[in-house]
Enzyme design. Sequence first.
Site, PDB file in Angstrom:
ATOM      1  N   LYS A  13      46.721  38.631  30.439  1.00  0.00           N
ATOM      2  CA  LYS A  13      47.743  37.595  30.630  1.00  0.00           C
ATOM      3  C   LYS A  13      47.382  36.313  29.888  1.00  0.00           C
ATOM      4  CE  LYS A  13      47.344  37.427  35.170  1.00  0.00           C
ATOM      5  NZ  LYS A  13      46.373  38.463  35.529  1.00  0.00           N
ATOM      6  N   ARG A  88      51.890  34.504  42.516  1.00  0.00           N
ATOM      7  CA  ARG A  88      50.964  35.595  42.809  1.00  0.00           C
ATOM      8  C   ARG A  88      51.194  36.202  44.186  1.00  0.00           C
ATOM      9  NH1 ARG A  88      46.412  34.766  39.497  1.00  0.00           N
ATOM     10  NH2 ARG A  88      44.685  36.195  39.821  1.00  0.00           N
ATOM     11  N   ARG A 127      34.125  41.589  29.030  1.00  0.00           N
ATOM     12  CA  ARG A 127      34.631  40.416  28.313  1.00  0.00           C
ATOM     13  C   ARG A 127      33.630  39.267  28.243  1.00  0.00           C
ATOM     14  NH1 ARG A 127      39.903  38.702  31.959  1.00  0.00           N
ATOM     15  NH2 ARG A 127      38.836  37.926  33.788  1.00  0.00           N
ATOM     16  N   ARG A 131      32.418  34.347  33.886  1.00  0.00           N
ATOM     17  CA  ARG A 131      33.077  33.952  35.128  1.00  0.00           C
ATOM     18  C   ARG A 131      32.322  34.511  36.319  1.00  0.00           C
ATOM     19  NH1 ARG A 131      39.469  35.000  34.766  1.00  0.00           N
ATOM     20  NH2 ARG A 131      39.075  35.384  36.977  1.00  0.00           N
ATOM     21  N   ARG A 142      39.339  41.727  43.478  1.00  0.00           N
ATOM     22  CA  ARG A 142      40.557  41.110  42.926  1.00  0.00           C
ATOM     23  C   ARG A 142      41.656  42.151  42.726  1.00  0.00           C
ATOM     24  NH1 ARG A 142      37.235  38.832  38.743  1.00  0.00           N
ATOM     25  NH2 ARG A 142      38.973  38.540  37.331  1.00  0.00           N
TER      26      ARG A 142
HETATM   27  P1  ADP Z   1      42.475  37.094  37.087  1.00  0.00           P
HETATM   28  O1  ADP Z   1      43.926  37.423  36.895  1.00  0.00           O
HETATM   29  O2  ADP Z   1      41.579  37.665  36.028  1.00  0.00           O
HETATM   30  O3  ADP Z   1      41.963  37.421  38.462  1.00  0.00           O
HETATM   31  P2  ADP Z   1      43.068  34.173  37.184  1.00  0.00           P
HETATM   32  O4  ADP Z   1      42.432  33.202  36.274  1.00  0.00           O
HETATM   33  O5  ADP Z   1      44.541  34.343  37.102  1.00  0.00           O
HETATM   34  O6  ADP Z   1      42.287  35.535  36.899  1.00  0.00           O
HETATM   35  O7  ADP Z   1      42.712  33.806  38.712  1.00  0.00           O
HETATM   36  C1  ADP Z   1      41.384  33.624  39.136  1.00  0.00           C
HETATM   37  C2  ADP Z   1      41.350  33.262  40.619  1.00  0.00           C
HETATM   38  O8  ADP Z   1      42.028  32.006  40.836  1.00  0.00           O
HETATM   39  C3  ADP Z   1      42.037  34.241  41.571  1.00  0.00           C
HETATM   40  O9  ADP Z   1      41.187  35.310  41.922  1.00  0.00           O
HETATM   41  C4  ADP Z   1      42.373  33.329  42.752  1.00  0.00           C
HETATM   42  O10 ADP Z   1      41.232  33.087  43.560  1.00  0.00           O
HETATM   43  C5  ADP Z   1      42.729  32.012  42.088  1.00  0.00           C
HETATM   44  N1  ADP Z   1      44.183  31.890  41.790  1.00  0.00           N
HETATM   45  C6  ADP Z   1      44.734  31.769  40.543  1.00  0.00           C
HETATM   46  N2  ADP Z   1      46.078  31.676  40.622  1.00  0.00           N
HETATM   47  C7  ADP Z   1      46.387  31.774  41.938  1.00  0.00           C
HETATM   48  C8  ADP Z   1      47.605  31.773  42.674  1.00  0.00           C
HETATM   49  N3  ADP Z   1      48.805  31.669  42.059  1.00  0.00           N
HETATM   50  N4  ADP Z   1      47.545  31.888  44.031  1.00  0.00           N
HETATM   51  C9  ADP Z   1      46.372  31.989  44.669  1.00  0.00           C
HETATM   52  N5  ADP Z   1      45.175  32.010  44.043  1.00  0.00           N
HETATM   53  C10 ADP Z   1      45.175  31.894  42.695  1.00  0.00           C
END
Ligand code: ADP
Length: 186
Positions: A13, A88, A127, A131, A142
Amino acid sequence: MRIIIFGPPGAGKGTQASLISEEYDIPHLSTGNIFRSAIKNKTELGKEVKAILDAGDLVPDEKVVDLVEEELKNDKYEDGYILDGFPRTVVQAKAFDDLLKKNGETLTAFLQLQVPEQELIERILSRGEGRSDDTRDGVKKRLKVYREETEPVLEYYGEKGAVHKVDGTGSIEDIFNRITTILPDN
Ligand code: ADP
């Protein structure tokens, strides 16, 4: 143009959102990036969410919705944006819908990146972005949270007939080309 890019962790994404942002000249809003930068800068928000991200859990809906709503007030989002990592949950999706309605705006496209689960795990573990949530257990957690909390968002948008499925396998360029055939010319 207002776009949502949606998919499981590791689907690409962030990569595709950056390319879309450049090509269509719209800002890229990644909630994950906002949280990681807050943690790095040890801000109040960062302190609040660090343990949640490390555990692979979701930040509470109200906090995320307030954050996105505030961020979108910034002038730079006036002509559109690409959302990555938001909405999400179904609660977030409904809140975002209300926000669009309130502003008299509509969504241009909801892009669903599709990648087989085994490939997601391999991609994330290789990757090497450093992180703290990119461990084998972190990824599994996740993915579980994705299936339970996030996948229902697909049904929500599916009912509106707004979902464009995109094959998320192959080269970054191949995937981007698939996306540009879906999005309207700018
Ligand atoms: P990935 O899709 O690889 O898990 P992201 O960078 O989108 O990575 O998200 C990393 C973390 O940030 C998530 O595991 C969550 O803890 C938090 N997070 C990100 N966006 C949201 C959201 N819209 N609602 C709740 N938590 C979020």
